[in-house]
Structure formats: structure tokens, C-alpha cells
Design a protein around this motif. Structure first.
Motif, PDB file in Angstrom:
ATOM      1  N   GLY A   1      61.076  40.412  99.964  1.00 44.75           N
ATOM      2  CA  GLY A   1      60.213  41.582  99.820  1.00 44.75           C
ATOM      3  C   GLY A   1      60.725  42.747 100.641  1.00 44.75           C
ATOM      4  N   LEU A   2      60.269  43.943 100.319  1.00 42.86           N
ATOM      5  CA  LEU A   2      60.654  45.153 101.044  1.00 42.86           C
ATOM      6  C   LEU A   2      59.435  46.053 101.166  1.00 42.86           C
ATOM      7  CD1 LEU A   2      63.878  46.065  99.024  1.00 42.86           C
ATOM      8  CD2 LEU A   2      63.861  45.285 101.390  1.00 42.86           C
ATOM      9  N   VAL A   3      59.262  46.656 102.321  1.00 43.90           N
ATOM     10  CA  VAL A   3      58.141  47.577 102.519  1.00 43.90           C
ATOM     11  C   VAL A   3      58.662  48.863 103.144  1.00 43.90           C
ATOM     12  CG1 VAL A   3      55.741  47.729 103.305  1.00 43.90           C
ATOM     13  CG2 VAL A   3      56.914  45.520 103.348  1.00 43.90           C
ATOM     14  N   GLU A   4      58.253  50.001 102.589  1.00 45.15           N
ATOM     15  CA  GLU A   4      58.675  51.291 103.146  1.00 45.15           C
ATOM     16  C   GLU A   4      57.703  51.752 104.232  1.00 45.15           C
ATOM     17  OE1 GLU A   4      61.418  52.884 102.778  1.00 45.15           O
ATOM     18  OE2 GLU A   4      60.971  54.862 103.570  1.00 45.15           O
ATOM     19  N   LYS A   5      58.259  52.025 105.400  1.00 43.64           N
ATOM     20  CA  LYS A   5      57.500  52.564 106.542  1.00 43.64           C
ATOM     21  C   LYS A   5      56.139  51.890 106.740  1.00 43.64           C
ATOM     22  CE  LYS A   5      59.982  56.958 106.465  1.00 43.64           C
ATOM     23  NZ  LYS A   5      60.782  56.960 105.273  1.00 43.64           N
ATOM     24  N   PRO A   6      56.157  50.580 106.984  1.00 43.88           N
ATOM     25  CA  PRO A   6      54.884  49.888 107.217  1.00 43.88           C
ATOM     26  C   PRO A   6      54.336  50.216 108.605  1.00 43.88           C
ATOM     27  CG  PRO A   6      56.713  48.401 107.614  1.00 43.88           C
ATOM     28  CD  PRO A   6      57.320  49.698 107.159  1.00 43.88           C
TER      29      PRO A   6
ATOM     30  N   ALA B   1      63.675  36.055 103.198  1.00 43.91           N
ATOM     31  CA  ALA B   1      63.546  34.730 102.579  1.00 43.91           C
ATOM     32  C   ALA B   1      64.353  33.727 103.385  1.00 43.91           C
ATOM     33  CB  ALA B   1      64.031  34.765 101.125  1.00 43.91           C
ATOM     34  N   GLU B   2      65.634  34.049 103.611  1.00 41.46           N
ATOM     35  CA  GLU B   2      66.479  33.150 104.405  1.00 41.46           C
ATOM     36  C   GLU B   2      67.473  33.976 105.219  1.00 41.46           C
ATOM     37  OE1 GLU B   2      69.580  29.428 103.939  1.00 41.46           O
ATOM     38  OE2 GLU B   2      68.835  30.401 102.132  1.00 41.46           O
ATOM     39  N   ASP B   3      67.486  33.734 106.526  1.00 40.68           N
ATOM     40  CA  ASP B   3      68.399  34.455 107.403  1.00 40.68           C
ATOM     41  C   ASP B   3      69.631  33.598 107.638  1.00 40.68           C
ATOM     42  OD1 ASP B   3      69.705  35.912 109.325  1.00 40.68           O
ATOM     43  OD2 ASP B   3      67.871  36.437 110.403  1.00 40.68           O
ATOM     44  N   LYS B   4      70.771  34.043 107.016  1.00 40.16           N
ATOM     45  CA  LYS B   4      71.991  33.241 107.144  1.00 40.16           C
ATOM     46  C   LYS B   4      72.942  33.855 108.170  1.00 40.16           C
ATOM     47  CE  LYS B   4      71.406  32.942 102.272  1.00 40.16           C
ATOM     48  NZ  LYS B   4      71.902  33.384 100.986  1.00 40.16           N
ATOM     49  N   GLY B   5      72.425  34.767 108.998  1.00 36.67           N
ATOM     50  CA  GLY B   5      73.293  35.409 109.994  1.00 36.67           C
ATOM     51  C   GLY B   5      73.774  36.742 109.479  1.00 36.67           C
TER      52      GLY B   5
END
Ligand code: G1P
Length: 290
Positions: free
Chosen positions: A190-195, A179-183
Motif C-alpha cells: 500500500g501507499l499513502v500520500e502525506k499521512p 508487504a515484505e522488507d528484503k533489505g
């Protein structure tokens, strides 16, 4: 709401260790030593360094040596005391767990990591809890779980340790949709297992260190099957997003995948080089293989 202190850890150790056969035919893979201590001990020590006081091991058949390892070995201690071996005696004593602080639960069927964690539901109760996967051996200062516990104090809610991997390897891990990369901290949508590699939402992957809220257990209890036909922890965690804070923490340090032979061998070298009593000899013999 005040942030509840993190005092509990769940350690899944029921895996068969097929990748290390025949070494793991009659021995738990978590008892494989890196230098002179078994993998499980690194994980417990790391949890303790983060202030965790109660442990639940999710075990299975053939794993009793793990429990023995944390017991008091009275005869051994007496013999060491008689022989004046005080250094090793002290180390052994520091190993044993306070009475009543370690429990084991058996995962009778191999239905996946999510199912293993669900087996700890009575232990977890209404408290936040850590998960440490002993196959992921961490060389971090401060220890990886202490970094996560600190981040949890900052953000509340769920925090998982993450690292970037080359794109072509994302299909081996739980992957973040950012969603937001703050470092240092990344908020997760969201999360996906072994896509599959071409469907992965990022190359930020979850490693085997988590701080989770107890509500994840409710989602796991639905026993929905995910990647590989297993009940996946990642799918349960994904359901928490939007109802509770969920962050990834770019931890500082290194991870060794000790579920993999090459990773395990590299861990031996790295940990030996980190030990002042061993480093000179190891550096010397490594020259012969350069
Ligand atoms: C498990 C998790 C995965 C995570 C990985 C870290 O996978 O399911 O999300 O990225 O541990 O080591 P496993 O290694 O059991 O396949």
C-alpha cells in the motif's frame, strides 16, 4: 513477459517555486544553480546515465529558459570556439539534446503531481517510464536513476526510490505500507500520500525518482482528488498494487531537498566539496563558520 527497456523520462517542472521568491519571480526554480549547473541539468544528466533517451518536460508559464538551456546556442558556441575556450565548449555541446528527443507539455492548471504526470500520457503511450523530480537533487554513485533502472531489470513492474525518515517527518511524503522488507528491495502492499504522523504505515518514504508502468495513467485520468485537494501520483500508483509488481528500492547515496532553502544550501556545499577544482577553497572558507 519480457521486461521492456526503459527509454523515457517525464520531468515535472511546472511548480511555481513560491518557497524561493523573490528569486523565482521571473525565473524557473529548476534553473537555480547548484555550483554552476541548474537543477534541471542534474536531473537530465542522471536520466541519461540510466540509458534514458527521450524526455518530456511538464512545464507551465515562465519556464521557457529550461527549454533554451537544452538547445544549441549557436552564437555562444561560435564565440567560445573563436576564443579557444574548448573545455567549456565541449561541455555546452554535451548538454544539447538530440533533435526530437525532448518535448514539452504544459500543465495549464496546478492540480497536483498526478495531474502533471497525466499530462504526459501521449508521450508515455504503452511504455514504462521514469519520473525525476528535479527538486530532489541526488548525489549517488551509481546515479540514483541507474540504480532504479537496474532494480527494474531485476523485478519488472514499478520501482520507486525510498529512504527512511524520522517519524515526525513522514507527513511530508508518500509513505510505504510494507508487504515484505528484503533489505535493498521492499515489496509494497500500500501507499499513502502525506499521512498524519500517527497514521503512517511506516517511516519508509518515496523520494522523487520512479520507474512506473504506463497503466498508472489510466488511474490518474479519473482525476480523483487526494491529500491537499490535489490529484496525487501516489494514489494512482497505489491502484497498481496487486495487479503488477511494486517495489521500493533503498537507494545508495544522498538526497538534497532543493525545494527547501536549507536543503538547497547544503546541496551547494556538498556538490562543491565533491568537485576537485573547488573542494580545497570551500574547505578552507568553511573553517571560518565552524
Ligand atoms: C512529492 C510526492 C511525494 C514524494 C515527494 C518526494 O511530494 O507527492 O509522494 O514523497 O514528492 O520529494 P511534494 O514534495 O511535491 O509535496
Amino acid at each position: 513477459m519480457p521486461i521492456k527497456p526503459l527509454k523515457k523520462a517525464v520531468l515535472p517542472v511546472a511548480g511555481l517555486g513560491t518557497r524561493f521568491l523573490p528569486a523565482t519571480k521571473a525565473m524557473a526554480k529548476e534553473m537555480l544553480p547548484v555550483v554552476d549547473r541548474p537543477l534541471i541539468q542534474y536531473a537530465i544528466d542522471e536520466a541519461r546515465a540510466a540509458g534514458i533517451e527521450q524526455f518530456c518536460l511538464i512545464t507551465g508559464r515562465g519556464k521557457t529558459a529550461i527549454v533554451e538551456h537544452f538547445d544549441v546556442a549557436y552564437e555562444l558556441e561560435r564565440t567560445l570556439a573563436e576564443r579557444g575556450k574548448t573545455d567549456i565548449l565541449e561541455e555546452l555541446r554535451s548538454l544539447s539534446i538530440e533533435p526530437g528527443a525532448m518535448m514539452t507539455v504544459r500543465q495549464q492548471v496546478p492540480m497536483g503531481l498526478g495531474h502533471a504526470i497525466w499530462c504526459a500520457r501521449a508521450f508515455v503511450g504503452d511504455d514504462p517510464f521514469a519520473i525525476l523530480l528535479p527538486d530532489d537533487l541526488m548525489q549517488c554513485d551509481p546515479p540514483c536513476m541507474a540504480q532504479l533502472a537496474e532494480a527494474y531489470q531485476e523485478t519488472g513492474g514499478n520501482v520507486v526510490a525510498i529512504e527512511e525518515v524520522p517519524r515526525e517527518r513522514v507527513n511530508r511524503y508518500g509513505v510505504l505500507d510494507v508487504a515484505e522488507d528484503k533489505g535493498r528491495l521492499v515489496s509494497v502492499k500500500g501507499l499513502v500520500e502525506k499521512p498524519p504522523v500517527d497514521k503512517a504505515p511506516s517511516n519508509l518514504t518515496i523520494i522523487g525518482r520512479y520507474v512506473l508502468m504506463p497503466e498508472v495513467i489510466g488511474y490518474l485520468s479519473k482525476m480523483e482528488r487526494g491529500a491537499g485537494g490535489e490529484v496525487q501520483l501516489t494514489d494512482g500508483m497505489a491502484k497498481l498494487i496487486g495487479t503488477q509488481p511494486f517495489h521500493g528500492l533503498r537507494y545508495t547515496g544522498r538526497r538534497f531537498d532543493c525545494g527547501d532553502k536549507a536543503g538547497f544550501l547544503e546541496a551547494q556545499i556538498a556538490f562543491a566539496l565533491g568537485r576537485p577544482d573547488m573542494a580545497p577553497a570551500v574547505r578552507e572558507f568553511l573553517k571560518r563558520y565552524a
